[in-house]
Design a protein around this motif. Structure first.
Motif: not given
Length: 377
Positions: A80-86, A173-181, A223-225
């Motif tokens: 996921p996006n937040h684990v790209h840089f390091e 839904n795993k995909q929806a959960s991280w993509r909307t977080d 409710g979407r962030k």
């Protein structure tokens, strides 16, 4: 591979794409932040258990210790996006080439830092903006580059999806959960996920750079962030204008990314649902339909075509073209030969930085009361 374990969608796509041309062998991996799940994933993929690692740090550190003729050469990062840089930074700094799933990083600041790392290490870097891999997209780029359409005046690009038309993140839904977080995807939802693809496609095909934008960004599902819908007016260097639409709440839509470009002399249109066709329209003669595999196409289109005309090539093959071109470029470096221009035609760090700049600029524009905001990096 880092990430892409059991249950992950994009990891499997990367592995298929890498295998299509026989240019890669999967030899090691850290497939999950859960070491047990990661090990099970590696075993299922048939890897030697000694090269199934519990973390990306362990993978990079232990692979670096292996003799040069045994260690991994290219690391594919599909987290996921937040684990790209390091992981990307560490891999590059330890001598490995990197293939990274888009978007490049969690933020523009990280993207600029990673660009510095790529430049300082001299390692090769590929960002998987899949749609640039289609032969007819490459043909469209070459037609515009050759001047056949004249000066570009108008660009329309859209990416409609409907899979988030309901509040799936509330249904485990795993995909929806991280993509909307926001903690995992960053400041943008639809614009970061698919809007960046549309933006990249527009700049790739036209060869023009966006200079200003005026964005309308929406959260439609209660409710979407993060944003799930938006439209952007664009201005390009050179005077062309454009419209970009990215939405994930168009119920019933799948993934029909499409682009049309109009110049002084003619126009062209491409869409993923008919990805083997490129329609070119002229003011004084009938429209032409260019087809994948046609002998009249450019060297770039032909290089990225595998089958005779009439045999459909789609998303997986387009994805594979990025992997193959990157492999050919890496091999040229290993052999001390010059990479051909067609091989070098894959997205890299510059596209990654501009993609992250798009994300931050488009969200800022959506919040601004100013009609036009400059595109800044």
């Amino acid at each position: 591979m880092i990430g892409g374990g059991q249950g992950a969608f994009i990891g499997a796509v990367h592995r298929i794409a890498a295998r299509i041309d026989g240019e890669y062998e999967l030899v090691c991996g850290a497939f999950s932040s859960d070491p047990l799940k990661g090990k099970a994933s590696g075993v299922a993929l048939g890897l030697d258990e000694s090269r199934i690692y519990g973390s990306y740090k362990e993978l990079i550190e232990k692979e670096k210790q292996l003799p040069e003729d045994q260690r991994v050469q290219v690391i594919s990062i599909v987290t996921p996006n937040h684990v790209h840089f390091e992981p990307s930074k560490m891999a590059l700094e330890n001598g490995f080439h990197v293939v990274l799933d888009k978007p490049m990083t969690f933020s523009l600041d990280e993207a600029k830092q990673l660009k510095t790392v790529v430049e300082s290490t001299g390692k090769l870097f590929c960002l998987t903006h899949t749609y640039t891999g289609y032969p007819m997209v490459k043909e469209a780029k070459q037609l515009i580059k050759s001047g056949k359409l004249g000066k570009i005046r108008k660009v329309y690009v859209s990416y409609p999806q409907g899979w988030l038309s309901e509040f799936l993140e509330g249904a485990d839904n795993k995909q929806a959960s991280w993509r909307t977080d926001p903690g995992k995807s960053g400041i943008a939802g639809a614009m970061g996920d698919i809007g960046t693809h549309a933006f990249n496609l527009a700049e790739y095909v036209t060869g023009l750079s966006v200079s200003h934008m005026c964005a309308d960004i929406n959260v439609v599902v209660p409710g979407r962030k993060l944003d799930d819908d938006g439209a952007v007016l664009l201005k390009f260097d050179g005077g062309a204008s454009g419209v970009l639409i990215a939405t994930q709440i168009a119920a019933g839509e799948e993934n029909n990314v499409r682009i049309s470009v109009s110049g002084e002399k003619g126009s062209l249109e491409w869409q993923q649902v008919d990805c083997n066709s490129l329609i070119v329209r002229w003011p004084d003669k009938p429209a032409e339909i260019y087809r994948t595999g046609g002998g009249y196409t450019s060297s770039y289109a032909q290089h990225n075509t595998r089958t005779p005309a009439g045999h459909p090539e789609g998303y997986l093959e387009a994805f594979a073209n990025l992997y193959r071109n990157f492999a050919l470029t890496v091999k040229a470096g290993l052999e001390g030969t010059e990479a051909q221009p067609e091989w070098l035609d894959y997205p890299g760090v510059e596209e990654g930085v501009r993609g992250m700049a798009f994300t931050e600029n488009v969200i800022a524009s959506g919040k601004s009361d100013q009609k036009w905001t400059p595109f800044t990096i």
